[in-house]
Design a protein around this motif. Sequence first.
Motif, PDB file in Angstrom:
ATOM      1  N   ASP A  28       0.821  -1.204   0.000  1.00 42.92           N
ATOM      2  CA  ASP A  28       0.000   0.000   0.000  1.00 42.92           C
ATOM      3  C   ASP A  28       0.855   1.255   0.000  1.00 42.92           C
ATOM      4  OD1 ASP A  28      -2.594   1.109  -0.065  1.00 42.92           O
ATOM      5  OD2 ASP A  28      -2.477   1.590   2.069  1.00 42.92           O
ATOM      6  N   HIS A  29       1.954   1.232   0.730  1.00 44.43           N
ATOM      7  CA  HIS A  29       2.798   2.426   0.815  1.00 44.43           C
ATOM      8  C   HIS A  29       3.626   2.633  -0.444  1.00 44.43           C
ATOM      9  CE1 HIS A  29       2.517   2.577   5.481  1.00 44.43           C
ATOM     10  NE2 HIS A  29       1.416   2.973   4.872  1.00 44.43           N
ATOM     11  N   VAL A  30       3.986   1.549  -1.135  1.00 43.02           N
ATOM     12  CA  VAL A  30       4.608   1.722  -2.450  1.00 43.02           C
ATOM     13  C   VAL A  30       3.621   2.411  -3.385  1.00 43.02           C
ATOM     14  CG1 VAL A  30       5.508   0.530  -4.488  1.00 43.02           C
ATOM     15  CG2 VAL A  30       6.213  -0.221  -2.206  1.00 43.02           C
ATOM     16  N   ARG A  31       2.347   1.975  -3.326  1.00 47.68           N
ATOM     17  CA  ARG A  31       1.321   2.624  -4.141  1.00 47.68           C
ATOM     18  C   ARG A  31       1.185   4.091  -3.779  1.00 47.68           C
ATOM     19  NH1 ARG A  31      -3.491   4.476  -3.305  1.00 47.68           N
ATOM     20  NH2 ARG A  31      -3.446   3.723  -1.159  1.00 47.68           N
ATOM     21  N   VAL A  38      -2.709   8.541  -9.558  1.00 47.29           N
ATOM     22  CA  VAL A  38      -4.033   7.925  -9.722  1.00 47.29           C
ATOM     23  C   VAL A  38      -4.647   7.785  -8.332  1.00 47.29           C
ATOM     24  CG1 VAL A  38      -5.359   5.962 -10.564  1.00 47.29           C
ATOM     25  CG2 VAL A  38      -3.265   6.664 -11.762  1.00 47.29           C
ATOM     26  N   ARG A  39      -5.566   8.643  -8.006  1.00 45.59           N
ATOM     27  CA  ARG A  39      -6.185   8.639  -6.680  1.00 45.59           C
ATOM     28  C   ARG A  39      -7.271   7.568  -6.609  1.00 45.59           C
ATOM     29  NH1 ARG A  39      -3.699  12.199  -2.860  1.00 45.59           N
ATOM     30  NH2 ARG A  39      -2.559  13.752  -4.098  1.00 45.59           N
ATOM     31  N   ASP A  51      -7.243  -3.822 -11.772  1.00 51.02           N
ATOM     32  CA  ASP A  51      -5.961  -4.199 -11.154  1.00 51.02           C
ATOM     33  C   ASP A  51      -5.622  -3.291  -9.983  1.00 51.02           C
ATOM     34  OD1 ASP A  51      -5.521  -1.993 -12.765  1.00 51.02           O
ATOM     35  OD2 ASP A  51      -3.711  -2.789 -13.722  1.00 51.02           O
ATOM     36  N   LEU A  52      -5.877  -2.001 -10.115  1.00 42.37           N
ATOM     37  CA  LEU A  52      -5.635  -1.083  -9.006  1.00 42.37           C
ATOM     38  C   LEU A  52      -6.684  -1.263  -7.916  1.00 42.37           C
ATOM     39  CD1 LEU A  52      -4.044   1.188  -7.722  1.00 42.37           C
ATOM     40  CD2 LEU A  52      -5.394   2.830  -9.061  1.00 42.37           C
ATOM     41  N   TRP A 352       3.742  -3.843  -7.617  1.00 42.96           N
ATOM     42  CA  TRP A 352       4.036  -5.159  -7.048  1.00 42.96           C
ATOM     43  C   TRP A 352       5.522  -5.481  -7.133  1.00 42.96           C
ATOM     44  CZ3 TRP A 352       0.653  -8.612  -4.688  1.00 42.96           C
ATOM     45  CH2 TRP A 352      -0.689  -8.214  -4.670  1.00 42.96           C
ATOM     46  N   VAL A 353       6.153  -5.145  -8.250  1.00 41.95           N
ATOM     47  CA  VAL A 353       7.596  -5.372  -8.386  1.00 41.95           C
ATOM     48  C   VAL A 353       8.352  -4.550  -7.344  1.00 41.95           C
ATOM     49  CG1 VAL A 353       9.599  -5.055  -9.896  1.00 41.95           C
ATOM     50  CG2 VAL A 353       7.454  -5.973 -10.825  1.00 41.95           C
ATOM     51  N   GLY A 354       7.937  -3.297  -7.177  1.00 39.75           N
ATOM     52  CA  GLY A 354       8.578  -2.456  -6.173  1.00 39.75           C
ATOM     53  C   GLY A 354       8.420  -3.002  -4.768  1.00 39.75           C
TER      54      GLY A 354
END
Length: 386
Positions: A28-31, A38-39, A51-52, A352-354
């Motif tokens: 969540d924090h990477v997002r 993109v809010r 997906d988001l 996800w990769v991050g």
Amino acid sequence: MTSLKPAPSRIASIDIMRGLVIILMMLDHVRERFYMHVRTGDPIADTIEPDLFFTRMLTHLCAPIFIFLAGTSAWLYAHQKDGEYRSPSMFLFKRGVVILLIEIVLYYLVWADSYPTFLFLQVLWAIGLCMIALSVACRFNYWVIGVLGFLIVLGHNFLTPLDFEPGHWAYIPWAILHDGGNLTQIGPLTIDLSYPSLPWFGVILLGYFAGPLYARSTNAVTRRNALITIGVICLALLLFLRGFNIYGETLPWSVQENVIETVMSFINFTKYPPSLDYILLTLGIGFLLMVWIDSIQKQNPALKLMQTFGSIPMFVYILHLYVLLAAYWILYAVFGATHGERFGLDNVGMIWVGTVLLIAVHYPIAKVFAAYKHREKRNKAWLSYF
């Protein structure tokens, strides 16, 4: 099925569950750090791609499970030895105050893009207040604690119509308890709150009430059956209340153009404050996950990683925020602004990769600190806060 054997001072399955929550929190924090162009909104905007949407929904498990387990851990602290009780009041009070201070400092140093004119009180604020409140409530009769927890969780949506205008004497207390939003302005500083504490207090009370399920005198079969029963009841009640749009969520669902969008509409719940439907879904899934974790006979590298993270959650929480901050500014310096005024990732898959990279960076550090904490915690009291 056999449960994981508890260590002398920790229960492995609780640490593993808490570690899973930490990993989802990292996602969540990477997002939040790299995909803010993109809010998502609350409830999640109906224009969000699937997906988001499902990435965000998956991270909704974090706060309810973590706060519930905080209550369970408080009960275990109070009943660490068979036949003996030690009051958790002072422990909970001090820990709550420290968490409140960490929230304020962390926000100012990590999340405040408009530093120092904006203070946003989030999940640690709610956890800290809940622990302080539990430091008082834990003195109540055990059954009173359970009933109070159920009444708050099941009934707080009835309070949604209650509203106070800014300037009214009840506006700030009610914002802290239930509504959130802008609290006050102190000179140039705006204080805003996204995690009203009343519903979360109900969750931590239920976690405390569930503590005996993890007592040494409770066998694995009894615990498993209880968790399955509670989890199924939560999800069945959700299907009934949500299916007929009866109660528990202010935003009704409706049939959409396809199955995926219909599912998105059905499970799109309010988090700030958490609606009853939100809590039923997240804790219902959480209880079933606890059953699965509690029944695993052999650990594997993934479980070991989660157990390590879960045994030092506050350390990992603080560390990963600063790692994300450093990573953001390094990438910004290299690539510049890629989405408006910010550097951002181009798609959800990169989030996800991050997250995988973030986990890989943290695990070796977490192993070292966890070993240090468990070796030295009896001699260094400050380690208990991590």
